[in-house]
Write an enzyme that holds these catalytic residues in place. Structure first.
Site, PDB file in Angstrom:
ATOM      1  N   GLU A 105       0.851  -1.473   0.031  1.00  0.00           N
ATOM      2  CA  GLU A 105       0.005  -0.051   0.007  1.00  0.00           C
ATOM      3  C   GLU A 105       0.903   1.486   0.078  1.00  0.00           C
ATOM      4  O   GLU A 105       0.587   2.375  -0.607  1.00  0.00           O
ATOM      5  CB  GLU A 105      -0.910  -0.033   1.187  1.00  0.00           C
ATOM      6  CG  GLU A 105      -2.028  -1.141   1.260  1.00  0.00           C
ATOM      7  CD  GLU A 105      -1.355  -2.397   2.004  1.00  0.00           C
ATOM      8  OE1 GLU A 105      -2.203  -3.250   2.459  1.00  0.00           O
ATOM      9  OE2 GLU A 105      -0.271  -2.516   2.077  1.00  0.00           O
TER      10      GLU A 105
ATOM     11  N   CYS B 256      -2.357  -2.915   7.408  1.00  0.00           N
ATOM     12  CA  CYS B 256      -2.059  -2.967   8.657  1.00  0.00           C
ATOM     13  C   CYS B 256      -2.228  -1.771   9.271  1.00  0.00           C
ATOM     14  O   CYS B 256      -2.360  -0.885   8.480  1.00  0.00           O
ATOM     15  CB  CYS B 256      -0.691  -3.311   8.730  1.00  0.00           C
ATOM     16  SG  CYS B 256       0.595  -2.226   7.831  1.00  0.00           S
TER      17      CYS B 256
END
Length: 172
Positions: free
Chosen positions: A71, A99
């Protein structure tokens, strides 16, 4: 370039779901390909206006960079591609639930939407248990294994004074 803000278009839920599946498939393919290339099992795609503006794969072990999650690498590439730190109007598609590090990066990037395939339980089953981090942030810092201390020299606020007095700063 300053942060751009985009109006949210009307969305046909059926078309949105079809597009979601297509971009998630691309993120999953990036993740699987990354494993074959020696990387971690995570891939991400950033889309704005039905156009892929960037992709990312987990590069933690390859680049020896603990922040090089899929990401984050996609966000870095997207910002470079559009010449702006704001990804307002864009959606992140990722092979797995972000996360805490990645979720924070998504929020700072001003993404409109995050769509993920596998979840944190799948990640734990695959050997990536982010639950420890999610749980850590709910605990008092005094109980953390890593010490986090505040030391306030007299000039602790000096960087913010400099920022606030800078007339041509780019607010974000």
């Amino acid at each position: 370039m300053n942060a751009q803000h985009f109006d949210k278009p009307e969305v046909d839920p059926g078309a949105e779901n079809e597009a979601d599946l297509r971009y998630l498939e691309q993120a999953i393919t990036l993740a699987v390909d990354n494993v074959a290339a020696g990387g971690g099992p995570f891939g991400a795609v950033i889309v704005r206006g039905r156009e892929v503006i960037a992709t990312g794969q987990n590069r933690v072990t390859r680049d020896l960079d603990p922040t090089a999650h899929a990401e984050v690498t996609a966000i870095r590439a997207a910002c470079a591609a559009i010449g702006d730190f704001s990804l307002a109007g864009a959606t992140l598609y990722t092979s797995c639930e972000p996360c805490p590090l990645c979720l924070a990066a998504c929020l700072w990037a001003r993404l409109d939407r995050i769509v993920f395939a596998a979840d944190r339980d799948d990640a734990a089953e695959g050997g990536f248990d982010d639950r420890a981090f999610y749980e850590l942030f709910t605990q008092d810092r005094a109980t953390w294994e890593t010490r986090v201390d505040t030391v306030r020299p007299e000039n602790a606020f000096a960087p913010f004074d400099a920022w606030l007095s800078k007339g041509d700063r780019t607010d974000y």
